[in-house]
Design an enzyme around this catalytic site. Structure first.
Site, PDB file in Angstrom:
ATOM      1  N   GLY A 103     -24.973  10.159  13.704  1.00  0.00           N
ATOM      2  CA  GLY A 103     -24.516   8.819  14.099  1.00  0.00           C
ATOM      3  C   GLY A 103     -25.318   7.716  13.440  1.00  0.00           C
ATOM      4  O   GLY A 103     -24.771   6.675  13.043  1.00  0.00           O
ATOM      5  N   CYS A 104     -26.615   7.939  13.275  1.00  0.00           N
ATOM      6  CA  CYS A 104     -27.483   6.926  12.674  1.00  0.00           C
ATOM      7  C   CYS A 104     -27.254   6.825  11.171  1.00  0.00           C
ATOM      8  O   CYS A 104     -27.382   5.748  10.595  1.00  0.00           O
ATOM      9  CB  CYS A 104     -28.943   7.260  12.973  1.00  0.00           C
ATOM     10  N   ILE A 105     -26.899   7.945  10.541  1.00  0.00           N
ATOM     11  CA  ILE A 105     -26.554   7.921   9.114  1.00  0.00           C
ATOM     12  C   ILE A 105     -25.299   7.081   8.903  1.00  0.00           C
ATOM     13  O   ILE A 105     -25.232   6.241   8.002  1.00  0.00           O
ATOM     14  CB  ILE A 105     -26.346   9.353   8.575  1.00  0.00           C
TER      15      ILE A 105
END
Length: 263
Positions: A103-105
């Site tokens: 999700g952070c990527i």
């Protein structure tokens, strides 16, 4: 032989019984109940942690000391105030729970792909998490991110902008502030949602400039039309000059003929 006198044993003294406890009267009972009721509440109040002050969009905050000291992924110490001072139009911080996770990527790459239009208005964009400089540097290099990543292991800044997740996590979200310290955005969101918040903010900030350009264009057209009505176009002016010259030549010829006849 004289008789040996024996000492008589002293009689054993029985221990004095403790006086019976006095029964509490109705008033004493009432006082005891009040003390029991108040004591736990006072203890709870003392042990309760102080809640962080919530921030609101449109509020102007004092940046001096706000959020404490943080560190960039390359090890440079900084503060939110310093980042705002160095920016042209303000600062955008997007928070993420953990570097290099799916999700952070996505979130970081969405900001990467929109970096040019989002920063065109003067915003300085940064990612913000509790990750170490090493973890964030690896994240930045692997995803080819054009902006710095901020490390806030103690979550002092993350908590100050209202995106700390109890007990010790980070809520995915976005925070934006202008040069004067006015909060423009502060909310949790999805990877795409956090980018969309800033896109709308940039579009709304560009609207006044666009309207001014349109107004300037309208004024220029009106000015040209007024000048055209007063002075005429260059072509029309040339035609009028030719006609005037022809009339003058004709008048001059007539005057010459009349002079010869009179002689």
């Amino acid at each position: 032989m004289p008789r040996e006198l024996r000492k008589r044993k002293a009689p054993e003294v029985e221990p004095t019984a403790a006086p019976p406890a006095k029964k509490k009267g109705p008033v004493a009972k009432a006082v005891a109940k009040v003390k029991e009721a108040v004591a736990p509440k006072a203890k709870t109040k003392e042990s309760a942690p102080t809640k962080a002050q919530k921030i609101a969009i449109g509020e102007t905050i004092d940046l001096e000391g706000f959020g404490g000291e943080i560190e960039t992924n390359d090890g440079t110490k900084t503060t939110l105030k310093k980042l705002v001072d160095e920016s042209k139009g303000g600062v955008v911080l997007f928070t993420y729970p953990k570097a290099s996770t799916p999700g952070c990527i996505k979130q970081a790459c969405f900001f990467r792909d929109s970096y040019t239009p989002l920063s065109a208005t003067g915003f300085a964009i940064y990612g913000l998490s509790k990750d170490s400089p090493k973890a964030n540097t690896t994240f930045k290099e692997k995803q080819k991110l054009p902006y710095a990543l901020l490390c806030d292991p103690s979550a002092t800044l993350i908590g100050a902008i209202g995106l700390k997740k109890a007990p010790s996590g980070t809520t995915r979200g976005v925070f934006a502030i202008d040069k004067s310290g006015k909060i423009l955005a502060a909310e949790p969101g999805s990877p795409q949602g956090t980018v969309d918040v800033i896109k709308k903010l940039v579009e709304s900030s560009e609207a006044p400039a666009t309207d001014e350009k349109k107004l300037e264009g309208t004024k220029t057209e009106e000015s040209a039309a007024t000048n055209g009505a007063t002075n005429g176009t260059p072509k029309e002016d040339a035609e009028k000059a030719d006609v005037a010259a022809q009339v003058a030549d004709t008048a001059e010829k007539l005057d010459s003929r009349e002079g010869i006849s009179a002689a």
